[in-house]
Design a protein around this motif. Sequence first.
Motif, PDB file in Angstrom:
ATOM      1  N   GLU A 127       0.854  -1.179   0.000  1.00  0.00           N
ATOM      2  CA  GLU A 127       0.000   0.000   0.000  1.00  0.00           C
ATOM      3  C   GLU A 127       0.895   1.236   0.000  1.00  0.00           C
ATOM      4  O   GLU A 127       1.592   1.501   0.961  1.00  0.00           O
ATOM      5  N   GLU A 128       0.905   1.976  -1.072  1.00  0.00           N
ATOM      6  CA  GLU A 128       1.768   3.147  -1.165  1.00  0.00           C
ATOM      7  C   GLU A 128       0.978   4.461  -1.143  1.00  0.00           C
ATOM      8  O   GLU A 128       1.499   5.492  -0.727  1.00  0.00           O
ATOM      9  N   ASP A 129      -0.236   4.441  -1.589  1.00  0.00           N
ATOM     10  CA  ASP A 129      -1.032   5.663  -1.642  1.00  0.00           C
ATOM     11  C   ASP A 129      -1.598   5.996  -0.266  1.00  0.00           C
ATOM     12  O   ASP A 129      -2.146   5.129   0.426  1.00  0.00           O
ATOM     13  N   LEU A 130      -1.480   7.249   0.135  1.00  0.00           N
ATOM     14  CA  LEU A 130      -1.989   7.685   1.422  1.00  0.00           C
ATOM     15  C   LEU A 130      -3.429   8.158   1.299  1.00  0.00           C
ATOM     16  O   LEU A 130      -3.832   8.722   0.279  1.00  0.00           O
ATOM     17  N   GLU A 131      -4.167   7.949   2.372  1.00  0.00           N
ATOM     18  CA  GLU A 131      -5.502   8.512   2.482  1.00  0.00           C
ATOM     19  C   GLU A 131      -5.353  10.020   2.765  1.00  0.00           C
ATOM     20  O   GLU A 131      -4.258  10.497   3.099  1.00  0.00           O
ATOM     21  N   SER A 133      -5.935  11.586   5.278  1.00  0.00           N
ATOM     22  CA  SER A 133      -5.423  11.772   6.640  1.00  0.00           C
ATOM     23  C   SER A 133      -3.904  11.696   6.700  1.00  0.00           C
ATOM     24  O   SER A 133      -3.292  12.139   7.681  1.00  0.00           O
ATOM     25  N   GLY A 134      -3.275  11.120   5.678  1.00  0.00           N
ATOM     26  CA  GLY A 134      -1.840  10.878   5.721  1.00  0.00           C
ATOM     27  C   GLY A 134      -1.487   9.478   6.160  1.00  0.00           C
ATOM     28  O   GLY A 134      -0.311   9.163   6.361  1.00  0.00           O
ATOM     29  N   LEU A 135      -2.500   8.638   6.320  1.00  0.00           N
ATOM     30  CA  LEU A 135      -2.304   7.238   6.689  1.00  0.00           C
ATOM     31  C   LEU A 135      -2.581   6.330   5.498  1.00  0.00           C
ATOM     32  O   LEU A 135      -3.376   6.680   4.616  1.00  0.00           O
ATOM     33  N   THR A 136      -1.966   5.154   5.489  1.00  0.00           N
ATOM     34  CA  THR A 136      -2.307   4.155   4.480  1.00  0.00           C
ATOM     35  C   THR A 136      -3.688   3.595   4.801  1.00  0.00           C
ATOM     36  O   THR A 136      -4.188   3.729   5.926  1.00  0.00           O
ATOM     37  N   PRO A 137      -4.343   2.949   3.848  1.00  0.00           N
ATOM     38  CA  PRO A 137      -5.647   2.353   4.129  1.00  0.00           C
ATOM     39  C   PRO A 137      -5.627   1.397   5.323  1.00  0.00           C
ATOM     40  O   PRO A 137      -6.569   1.379   6.116  1.00  0.00           O
ATOM     41  N   ARG A 138      -4.553   0.595   5.462  1.00  0.00           N
ATOM     42  CA  ARG A 138      -4.495  -0.317   6.602  1.00  0.00           C
ATOM     43  C   ARG A 138      -4.401   0.445   7.919  1.00  0.00           C
ATOM     44  O   ARG A 138      -5.073   0.099   8.899  1.00  0.00           O
ATOM     45  N   ALA A 139      -3.557   1.471   7.952  1.00  0.00           N
ATOM     46  CA  ALA A 139      -3.430   2.265   9.174  1.00  0.00           C
ATOM     47  C   ALA A 139      -4.723   3.025   9.470  1.00  0.00           C
ATOM     48  O   ALA A 139      -5.103   3.197  10.632  1.00  0.00           O
ATOM     49  N   GLU A 140      -5.396   3.480   8.427  1.00  0.00           N
ATOM     50  CA  GLU A 140      -6.689   4.149   8.607  1.00  0.00           C
ATOM     51  C   GLU A 140      -7.702   3.180   9.217  1.00  0.00           C
ATOM     52  O   GLU A 140      -8.499   3.559  10.094  1.00  0.00           O
ATOM     53  N   GLY A 141      -7.666   1.916   8.784  1.00  0.00           N
ATOM     54  CA  GLY A 141      -8.552   0.916   9.370  1.00  0.00           C
ATOM     55  C   GLY A 141      -8.257   0.687  10.839  1.00  0.00           C
ATOM     56  O   GLY A 141      -9.175   0.504  11.649  1.00  0.00           O
ATOM     57  N   GLY A 161      -0.720  14.498   3.815  1.00  0.00           N
ATOM     58  CA  GLY A 161       0.480  14.601   2.998  1.00  0.00           C
ATOM     59  C   GLY A 161       1.636  13.777   3.500  1.00  0.00           C
ATOM     60  O   GLY A 161       2.590  13.524   2.772  1.00  0.00           O
ATOM     61  N   GLY A 162       1.570  13.362   4.768  1.00  0.00           N
ATOM     62  CA  GLY A 162       2.614  12.525   5.325  1.00  0.00           C
ATOM     63  C   GLY A 162       3.795  13.303   5.874  1.00  0.00           C
ATOM     64  O   GLY A 162       3.924  14.514   5.675  1.00  0.00           O
ATOM     65  N   TYR A 163       4.658  12.611   6.615  1.00  0.00           N
ATOM     66  CA  TYR A 163       5.868  13.195   7.191  1.00  0.00           C
ATOM     67  C   TYR A 163       7.082  12.867   6.328  1.00  0.00           C
ATOM     68  O   TYR A 163       7.159  11.798   5.715  1.00  0.00           O
ATOM     69  N   TYR A 174       6.987   7.713   8.291  1.00  0.00           N
ATOM     70  CA  TYR A 174       7.237   8.307   6.980  1.00  0.00           C
ATOM     71  C   TYR A 174       6.406   7.653   5.886  1.00  0.00           C
ATOM     72  O   TYR A 174       6.168   8.250   4.841  1.00  0.00           O
ATOM     73  N   GLU A 175       5.961   6.445   6.106  1.00  0.00           N
ATOM     74  CA  GLU A 175       5.165   5.718   5.126  1.00  0.00           C
ATOM     75  C   GLU A 175       3.674   5.780   5.427  1.00  0.00           C
ATOM     76  O   GLU A 175       2.872   5.160   4.728  1.00  0.00           O
ATOM     77  N   GLY A 176       3.313   6.499   6.482  1.00  0.00           N
ATOM     78  CA  GLY A 176       1.897   6.596   6.848  1.00  0.00           C
ATOM     79  C   GLY A 176       1.355   5.313   7.450  1.00  0.00           C
ATOM     80  O   GLY A 176       0.141   5.107   7.471  1.00  0.00           O
TER      81      GLY A 176
END
Length: 260
Positions: A127-131, A133-141, A161-163, A174-176
Amino acid sequence: MTHRSTRPGRRWHGLVVAVAILAALGVVAVIGTRWIARNDVLPVSTPWGPECSVWTGEEQVRLDRDQAQRATTAAAVSAQGDSAPIEAPDTDDIPDAVTAVLEDGPEDDAGPSLTCRSVKNRELGVEEDLEPSGLTPRAEGLKDGMEEYFSDLSLGGYHPGGYDTGHGEGSAHYEGRAIDIFYRPVDEDNRREGWLMAHWLIAHAPDYEIDVIIFDDRIWSTSYPSLGWRDYDADPDNEILRHLDHVHVDVQRGNGADGG
């Protein structure tokens, strides 16, 4: 061409040696587990049997994954009182000593009481695209899951936009993939609240593809599924780097890559 045959006695000797080595390793593992339990070091989770274990102060109690999830959820609901967003699940099949230590923490020391073993999901896609929020879909879940069970969380470690700075080299932030749950100031009450969250996360790790949890000088990861909570080395004078004021949790990257 000359063919050499292996003598039957040599084959049997090798088999006996192999069996003896395996038996010795098994004895060492059992003795080591019992030594840890007697000396009140940390909860342990052996590679066999139920996935989770709770140290009650007197014994190791093994729990299956569902029991661990219900026990940690019940402890979180009890701690939140009327502000809890859900009702406590049934825990009648779980020993009272387990629910008590998860709710109240070990006497005089919040510490880790529960551990579970989990492994990486080798079938996850990258998963490379950020939501937004700046989180990946898995982290958003994972974030959604925590907010379903816990009220008034203080979350950080991500932004739109991420860090690209502000964290250690190779950080999952850094990867969200990472979220920080803050418990400030650093005191015993907040430490106990932090361990309520850390225990809930470790029990639910497979549901959210969690890879690493760090809190209170301890780290758990799917890279060492049976070692449970291990010492986390950081600057002894830095509360943030020691993760005393927040629980760090990150989700798996995918395709078998290690978490950060």
